[in-house]
Design an enzyme around this catalytic site. Structure first.
Site, PDB file in Angstrom:
ATOM      1  N   ALA A   1      -7.508  -4.145  -1.857  1.00  0.00           N
ATOM      2  CA  ALA A   1      -7.582  -3.294  -0.664  1.00  0.00           C
ATOM      3  C   ALA A   1      -6.305  -2.476  -0.532  1.00  0.00           C
ATOM      4  O   ALA A   1      -6.340  -1.272  -0.247  1.00  0.00           O
ATOM      5  CB  ALA A   1      -7.798  -4.154   0.581  1.00  0.00           C
ATOM      6  N   ASP A   2      -5.164  -3.121  -0.740  1.00  0.00           N
ATOM      7  CA  ASP A   2      -3.887  -2.411  -0.688  1.00  0.00           C
ATOM      8  C   ASP A   2      -3.776  -1.380  -1.803  1.00  0.00           C
ATOM      9  O   ASP A   2      -3.365  -0.238  -1.582  1.00  0.00           O
ATOM     10  CB  ASP A   2      -2.734  -3.412  -0.812  1.00  0.00           C
ATOM     11  CG  ASP A   2      -2.486  -4.187   0.471  1.00  0.00           C
ATOM     12  OD1 ASP A   2      -2.869  -3.701   1.542  1.00  0.00           O
ATOM     13  OD2 ASP A   2      -1.900  -5.281   0.392  1.00  0.00           O
ATOM     14  N   VAL A   3      -4.106  -1.791  -3.017  1.00  0.00           N
ATOM     15  CA  VAL A   3      -3.936  -0.906  -4.169  1.00  0.00           C
ATOM     16  C   VAL A   3      -4.861   0.302  -4.069  1.00  0.00           C
ATOM     17  O   VAL A   3      -4.443   1.451  -4.291  1.00  0.00           O
ATOM     18  CB  VAL A   3      -4.176  -1.683  -5.479  1.00  0.00           C
ATOM     19  CG1 VAL A   3      -4.239  -0.739  -6.670  1.00  0.00           C
ATOM     20  CG2 VAL A   3      -3.085  -2.735  -5.689  1.00  0.00           C
TER      21      VAL A   3
ATOM     22  N   THR B   1       0.817  -1.218   0.000  1.00  0.00           N
ATOM     23  CA  THR B   1       0.000   0.000   0.000  1.00  0.00           C
ATOM     24  C   THR B   1       0.846   1.262   0.000  1.00  0.00           C
ATOM     25  O   THR B   1       0.692   2.140  -0.854  1.00  0.00           O
ATOM     26  CB  THR B   1      -0.926   0.029   1.231  1.00  0.00           C
ATOM     27  OG1 THR B   1      -1.617  -1.210   1.326  1.00  0.00           O
ATOM     28  CG2 THR B   1      -1.929   1.145   1.120  1.00  0.00           C
TER      29      THR B   1
ATOM     30  N   GLY C   1      -3.683   2.635  -1.419  1.00  0.00           N
ATOM     31  CA  GLY C   1      -2.531   3.393  -1.891  1.00  0.00           C
ATOM     32  C   GLY C   1      -2.918   4.539  -2.800  1.00  0.00           C
ATOM     33  O   GLY C   1      -2.342   5.631  -2.733  1.00  0.00           O
TER      34      GLY C   1
END
Length: 400
Positions: free
Chosen positions: A174-176, A21, A179
């Site tokens: 979720a991370d992308v 992220t 970020g």
């Protein structure tokens, strides 16, 4: 565009992030021209060891995972458990416009690098925090991972095939998405700083991001109380809209209105289907989805993917093939756009990364730096800070 022309040229980012992220956020800031200093522990970012696959070169090997989110950065190795490492970190922050971190809440506070401490002496600093569950609430201190957030945020409950088990999206969405959201917050804080002269703390967490990503699914639930169920590649409110099987593969189509439905039927020589009163309106097609799916399943297997695409494109029906990644990067449009960029690398000789995803003034943004090796720029950055690898070399403004 040359580096001085890049939108964030002249700004420095102190990057205290690892894994996905945070590194994705700081990579985007680097793409936009910021000088991103990636602060790594002596062992490096965790993802340097995540593999296989690794890319091999005469000088060593590098994790493909790490390479995917660390272009346009410099690497500075610091031991934040040592006084010397903390002193260098403070010196770096004192010369930076933005700090980005994704430790568990409270970790940097215990090191004396928290928002309140730093902003008191550096009021223009923008301090960006990424966590699993945010800075308040009962889950505040939990570690955050993409798969956990996808499940807790509801995404897995409506993703996948009807009747199947809950399914995680195949990329760490979720991370992308987190970020991307924290990058937007940082850019907004920079704009605010232009007006007020002061920095700000911004934070994003994985759980809130996944809930926000639900958009229409979440809106549907909040409006009606109806809990969305998985429908595979179909659309809940538009039919046909999704993936169709043909003789040699799959094609995605988007028949977004009744006029497109009539053109769809004409293009594929399906006059009886077009005249069927059950299907003449989108409401009817949604109501009779299963019957229509059964009709299309038998009707489209006589077409190859190329023939189906040719017919639909000629009729102006939005469509596209379901490509694997080999097909994606062989696509002449993707090649013409220069999405894959090969750059020199100190241990691999060269490596190929994706290009920054924007254009400014009709020009693509450059990959100025390959993903760095561990501590590749330590001596260079410490010298800029007035430090040597052995210790401090005199005071710097704002540093202790």
């Amino acid at each position: 565009m040359t580096p001085p022309q890049l939108p964030l040229s002249g700004l420095r980012v102190a990057d205290f992030t690892r894994v996905l992220t945070g590194p994705l956020c700081t990579m985007l800031l680097g793409d936009l021209g910021a000088d991103v200093i990636k602060v790594e522990p002596p062992g490096g970012d965790d993802t340097r060891a995540w593999g296989p696959p690794f890319q091999e070169g005469e000088g060593g090997r590098e994790s493909s995972y790490f390479l995917s989110v660390n272009r346009n950065k410099r690497s500075l190795t610091l031991d934040l458990k040592s006084d010397e490492g903390l002193r260098a970190a403070r010196r770096l922050i004192a010369t930076s416009d933005i700090l980005v971190e994704n430790f568990r809440p409270g970790t940097l506070d215990r090191l004396g690098l928290g928002w309140e401490t730093l902003s008191a002496g550096h009021p223009r600093l923008i301090y960006a925090t990424i966590s699993g569950f945010g800075l308040r609430g009962p889950y505040r201190d939990r570690a955050g991972y993409d798969v956990v957030a996808q499940g807790m945020g509801g995404l897995m409950s409506y993703n996948g095939e009807p009747g199947g088990q809950p399914l995680r999206v195949g990329v760490a969405v979720a991370d992308v998405y987190s970020g991307a959201l924290i990058t937007q917050a940082i850019l907004a804080a920079l704009y605010q700083r232009e007006r007020t002269g002061r920095g700000e703390r911004v934070d994003v967490n994985l759980l809130d991001s996944v809930i926000a990503l639900g958009s229409s699914q979440v809106g549907r639930y909040l409006a009606t109380g109806e809990v969305p169920q998985p429908v595979g590649n179909d659309h809940r409110s538009i039919v046909p809209y999704g993936t169709l099987r043909c003789a040699d593969g799959f094609v995605n189509i988007a028949v977004g209105n009744d006029a497109l439905w009539r053109r769809f039927c004409a293009a594929l020589d399906l006059p009886a289907l077009g005249a069927d009163e059950r299907f003449t309106t989108n409401e009817g097609r949604v109501t009779h989805r299963e019957a229509l799916d059964a009709e299309l399943l038998g009707a489209l297997t006589r077409f190859t993917r190329q023939d189906l695409m040719r017919r639909l494109e000629h009729a102006g029906v939005p469509c596209g093939p379901v490509n694997d990644l080999a097909e994606v990067f062989a696509d002449p449009h993707v090649q013409a756009r220069g999405v894959a960029v090969t750059v020199p690398h100190p241990t691999l000789g060269h490596t190929t990364v994706t290009a920054p995803p924007w254009e400014f003034g009709g020009q693509p943004l450059p990959v100025r730096r390959a993903p760095p090796t561990p501590g590749q720029h330590t001596a260079e950055v410490l010298a800029e800070l007035g430090l040597s690898p052995q210790g401090p070399a005199g005071p710097a403004p704002g540093a202790d």
